[in-house]
Design a protein around this motif. Structure first.
Motif, mmCIF file in Angstrom:
data_model
loop_
_atom_site.group_PDB
_atom_site.id
_atom_site.type_symbol
_atom_site.label_atom_id
_atom_site.label_comp_id
_atom_site.label_asym_id
_atom_site.label_seq_id
_atom_site.Cartn_x
_atom_site.Cartn_y
_atom_site.Cartn_z
ATOM 1 N N SER A 62 -3.478 -6.236 -6.768
ATOM 2 C CA SER A 62 -4.582 -7.075 -6.296
ATOM 3 C C SER A 62 -4.893 -8.086 -7.382
ATOM 4 C CB SER A 62 -5.813 -6.206 -6.008
ATOM 5 O OG SER A 62 -6.869 -7.012 -5.534
ATOM 6 N N VAL A 91 -1.811 -0.707 -8.828
ATOM 7 C CA VAL A 91 -2.049 0.682 -8.458
ATOM 8 C C VAL A 91 -0.705 1.315 -8.139
ATOM 9 C CG1 VAL A 91 -3.358 2.263 -6.990
ATOM 10 C CG2 VAL A 91 -4.201 -0.062 -7.367
ATOM 11 N N VAL A 134 1.987 3.260 -3.244
ATOM 12 C CA VAL A 134 1.064 4.034 -4.086
ATOM 13 C C VAL A 134 1.361 5.534 -3.991
ATOM 14 C CG1 VAL A 134 -1.346 4.647 -4.500
ATOM 15 C CG2 VAL A 134 -0.743 2.287 -3.905
ATOM 16 N N SER A 167 -5.316 -2.290 -15.355
ATOM 17 C CA SER A 167 -5.807 -3.664 -15.446
ATOM 18 C C SER A 167 -4.837 -4.456 -16.302
ATOM 19 C CB SER A 167 -7.192 -3.718 -16.081
ATOM 20 O OG SER A 167 -7.509 -5.074 -16.367
ATOM 21 N N THR A 194 0.417 7.964 -7.181
ATOM 22 C CA THR A 194 -0.467 8.755 -8.051
ATOM 23 C C THR A 194 -1.923 8.330 -7.971
ATOM 24 O OG1 THR A 194 -0.205 7.240 -9.922
ATOM 25 C CG2 THR A 194 1.409 9.022 -9.717
ATOM 26 N N GLY A 195 -2.157 7.078 -7.596
ATOM 27 C CA GLY A 195 -3.523 6.560 -7.646
ATOM 28 C C GLY A 195 -3.919 6.069 -9.031
ATOM 29 N N ARG A 196 -2.936 5.960 -9.913
ATOM 30 C CA ARG A 196 -3.261 5.446 -11.246
ATOM 31 C C ARG A 196 -3.422 3.921 -11.185
ATOM 32 N NH1 ARG A 196 -0.030 6.065 -17.038
ATOM 33 N NH2 ARG A 196 -1.644 4.951 -18.215
ATOM 34 N N ARG A 197 -4.481 3.436 -11.833
ATOM 35 C CA ARG A 197 -4.787 2.001 -11.815
ATOM 36 C C ARG A 197 -4.556 1.381 -13.191
ATOM 37 N NH1 ARG A 197 -10.810 2.937 -10.363
ATOM 38 N NH2 ARG A 197 -10.261 4.768 -11.593
ATOM 39 N N LEU A 204 1.149 -1.576 -5.716
ATOM 40 C CA LEU A 204 0.135 -2.416 -5.078
ATOM 41 C C LEU A 204 -0.487 -3.290 -6.158
ATOM 42 C CD1 LEU A 204 -1.821 -3.107 -2.696
ATOM 43 C CD2 LEU A 204 -3.212 -1.177 -3.451
ATOM 44 N N VAL A 251 -5.035 -6.044 -10.867
ATOM 45 C CA VAL A 251 -5.073 -4.588 -10.862
ATOM 46 C C VAL A 251 -3.823 -4.069 -10.161
ATOM 47 C CG1 VAL A 251 -6.296 -2.537 -10.070
ATOM 48 C CG2 VAL A 251 -7.593 -4.530 -10.870
ATOM 49 N N VAL A 288 0.833 -1.200 0.000
ATOM 50 C CA VAL A 288 0.000 0.000 0.000
ATOM 51 C C VAL A 288 0.874 1.259 0.000
ATOM 52 C CG1 VAL A 288 -1.550 1.336 1.482
ATOM 53 C CG2 VAL A 288 -2.037 -1.095 1.013
#
Lengths: 312, 312, 312, 312
Positions: free
Chosen positions: A292, A311, A47, A54, A49-52, A290, A309, A44
């Motif tokens: 998941s 992040v 992280v 897929s 930028t918060g860019r995700r 990160l 995903v 965690v």
């Protein structure tokens, strides 16, 4: 058949990386045990930028399967209701779909029951009773894996070699992993989920389904030692076969599968699309994130589609 | 048929919560647009312990479907290879599985194409061309949703009422949501993914499959206004039908589906197992968490199984 | 466990009815070898009126399976195209369907690979190599059976006992078969396909799916001797379990299956709807007819749906 | 788009062969009504030797589908039990299989709901309500067809032209049918089931799956007039597309499908293997036989696999 020495090499590595009993005789999770709460917190903490991202390919008839692997069918999407006013004319209408797919057909995890050798799956369980047609994997089924989530590290082997994509016959060695780790400027550590990029998936994305599958660059049977030394929780890459195909040693098929899944109890991911993520990592120089990637909990599954995903 | 006034109420709410055109005429994402990078960073910032929770029920023949919803079949797990020494006697052996399942059969997201009314799906697209048998959802298919991940907030309506489980006929009102929000001691805000707990899934977990499905507590057709006012990105709960069933207004079926999916363009989750998570939230008093819940990217899917992972 | 004497009875019958090697060590057909061209001509010679009867139940979600037999799913009918103007607006439109079904789910034949005991299927082949997940039945797959067509004889056991339907616990004995043969006023002979009527299917037709399956009247483990003595080519009846269920001998499950399929190499049919045919036979007193009942040639199938057609 | 005159030709033939209302406004059977009991007796009367022929191709992954027709998948055979000692160690063991397949994937009948034009299926029913995703074909589903059995006549067009196999671009005309009828030395009459042989299936049998499908010889849009004039009950051939493909008239796709299925209400069979039967007919000069070809009664099916059995 491979020469005796080759088998000996395989057996030698098998002994070195073997994790049977390490987390108890009843363990069904293998190296996923290495993802501690601390590891999750560390993940965690990466992280910014918060860019995700897929990392999943679309699930569709024109998927990566070409018939090369018997019975492993691309997802078939069908409808059992279509704008159906079930409750009468003018009512609110519903559409419902049903799919059939091979659990290893697209972006997926190999579960620990996917491979056996010498009639053994992970943790010394007899394969013929541990995996059956009526129950699937009675032990180490994908539904046991739980919420796979931790720190991901991208080892961009292609980029480390200055290539956009590794050539089809490229054997990914432990030296390749070292070089990619250096590029990543982070140490792979216990509980990490490692993503090894070859660039091979570009062929599929570009429409060359046959070329994507075969011949393929992939991992050497020496790489499990590297993963074991770093106590990695799971490994995925962007190829159909995970390991190099045709195989590294003539006549010895799927040795990396056997080492990772059976000996180490470490799940393998295949057909992961690492292109967009790799581009971003190259741009900001940050290769840890990160991640998941829980398998779908099919009871008894020996594999599972997954939507990884990342992040950052 | 419901009285005119009831339909009028429905139409009135529909107008209030309508998001068509809000993110452009071409938008296919709806309220998922509300999950910004800042929202993701805020979600990540909620993590304290690193404890992970899977909110998915197992995918298996004894799933939540009982035949009540035509064509929506529980997952069927089959084998196409079993400890198969494909490359000759003594070779490393593989097992492969294939499944057939309804995409809305277990823990799932309703995609925006799942429901239409007046021949319209989200963003004013004609349902009869937007969703077909050969393409599924041409617009707003679940594969478009991408990596759904953000801040999750548990609204434990049962606990807010001092109950372990809401009674079957309980209508979850906006007052219930307010009370649960108060219990959660956090304000639901733009881009949040809201999980509404009724406790109904206890019935399934306890073996009562029929009782789980029907009759069911569930959301009132007034709740979309609440979600709209808070600019929620998505909502999920722990029931088969999501909204109260039998319906709130006699003869008006699935109004919440229509409001959420069609008018707002907001995905709904059903059959989520919130029990373990709720227990943890009650213990530490923290009801917000990182939630990763990407749908499987079935091209054209009007729904998708999902393995929601909460991290606290 | 059954008493030793019971197992001995089973083993004694097994020896008596065993056909291994009778048609050569390579044979995969078993008693279907008994349908000679002369037998086919005799079958044709029974036709008088030209009236045709279908003996198949509809293939549908509300089929005879109730979940009692794990994995054996009722047919699921889905659409992959629906009035689709594939070639442009105004073009001729097509609809296409896809089904998933258990091959033993409805009116079906058990193939010779369906059952093994002591790791043997028909003709002494090791079950573990003769039937696999990746190939199905490598030997005696239903695709080998070919165009099953010959003389059918209805043995209406219920009517012979003056009953519309046998009670659930009724054991169909060789005396029952004798009595029904007498009623039929024809001698069962080599190559005949025998249909044994209990009337049990009335329960399914009347909507009682659970009652249909269990408890069920059915064949005694003594009946294979009778079929063997008459050199019958195949036997079918109108129950889910074929043999009496719960079983005749406590703890000895499926002995008739083992005797018919494994020892004799004789296909068994289940869930055949004999009601309309039986009515006609009772009216004209003619219980022999032309019967066409080829299995669908699923390569490696251990069973197959069938649409038996009787012509009188 | 085809020239106006071509569409006019199509419309002109459509009017001539139209059977709507012929057997009543409620009829769902179409030309199957023409198989009378007398026709069945005549069919039976053709049998001389008792030799049986299966005209079905194997149902398997390596079937005739290549992806050319979206969603029409080859049969996938899977196991849900494998030599399973369900009742305990040493018990009699069972194997069970499950398949997924397109109903038009292999040797099959097109049901009357398979095609519509101008939103009409056979007997003037609106296609959009007569065929739906949740019910399939509500009218004229294949389960209504019943025990299709009658006199079969082989029209061996290839042989009549002195060819082993028609060339890919060959248009089968009414003159071809006349010549083949002359070769057959029998008059096609009311209620007959006509099998038109092109020899094209040799390509599939020889391993050329792509060549089999396309380009294909096939029936001309003039042939429905011929079938109508002879009051044929059903027609099948040995190609993937039934009619010539690419189509006879540029831009007019599937006109024969529309004329046969929609206008006449006549089922079409495709992918029938006529090779062995044709050889026998050529040897003994007898081209008429008993033919049993009931569709599998999938409720709502717009097509069905079939195992046609010819008896001579």
């Amino acid at each position: 058949m491979p020469a005796l020495t080759d088998f000996e090499a395989f057996r030698d590595i098998a002994k070195k990386v073997n994790n049977w009993g390490r987390w108890g005789a009843d363990d069904e999770l293998g190296t996923l045990n290495l993802i501690t709460r601390q590891a999750v917190r560390d993940a965690v903490a990466t992280v910014r930028t918060g860019r995700r991202f897929s990392l999943a390919l679309p699930l569709q008839q024109q998927g990566v399967q070409t018939g090369m692997i018997p019975g492993r069918v691309n997802p078939l999407h069908t409808m059992v209701a279509l704008n159906w006013e079930m409750f009468g004319p003018g009512a609110i209408a519903t559409s419902d779909d049903v799919v059939t797919l091979g659990l290893q057909a697209a972006t997926h995890w190999d579960g620990l029951g996917h491979v056996s050798h010498g009639n053994r799956i992970y943790n010394n369980r007899p394969a013929n009773t541990a995996v059956t047609a009526h129950e699937g994997a009675l032990h180490s089924g994908v539904e046991k894996a739980g919420p796979v989530l931790g720190r991901g590290v991208l080892l961009d082997v292609a980029r480390a070699r200055g290539l956009r994509r590794l050539p089809p016959g490229h054997l990914v060695t432990t030296q390749d992993l070292d070089a990619a780790q250096e590029l990543a400027r982070t140490e792979v550590r216990a509980g990490d989920i490692v993503l090894v990029r070859t660039g091979q998936v570009q062929l599929y994305l570009g429409g060359d389904r046959d070329g994507y599958g075969y011949p393929s660059p992939g991992l050497s049977l020496r790489t499990p030692e590297w993963f074991h030394a770093h106590d990695v929780a799971a490994v995925a890459n962007d190829t159909l076969t995970f390991e190099i195909f045709p195989p590294e040693i003539d006549g010895l098929y799927l040795p990396v599968h056997a080492l990772d899944l059976v000996e180490m109890g470490m799940m393998q991911g295949q057909n992961w699309n690492l292109e967009e993520l790799a581009e971003d990592c190259a741009q900001d120089g940050r290769y840890a994130f990160l991640l998941s990637a829980p398998p779908e909990p099919f009871t008894g599954g020996v594999g599972s589609p997954v939507v990884p995903v990342a992040v950052k």
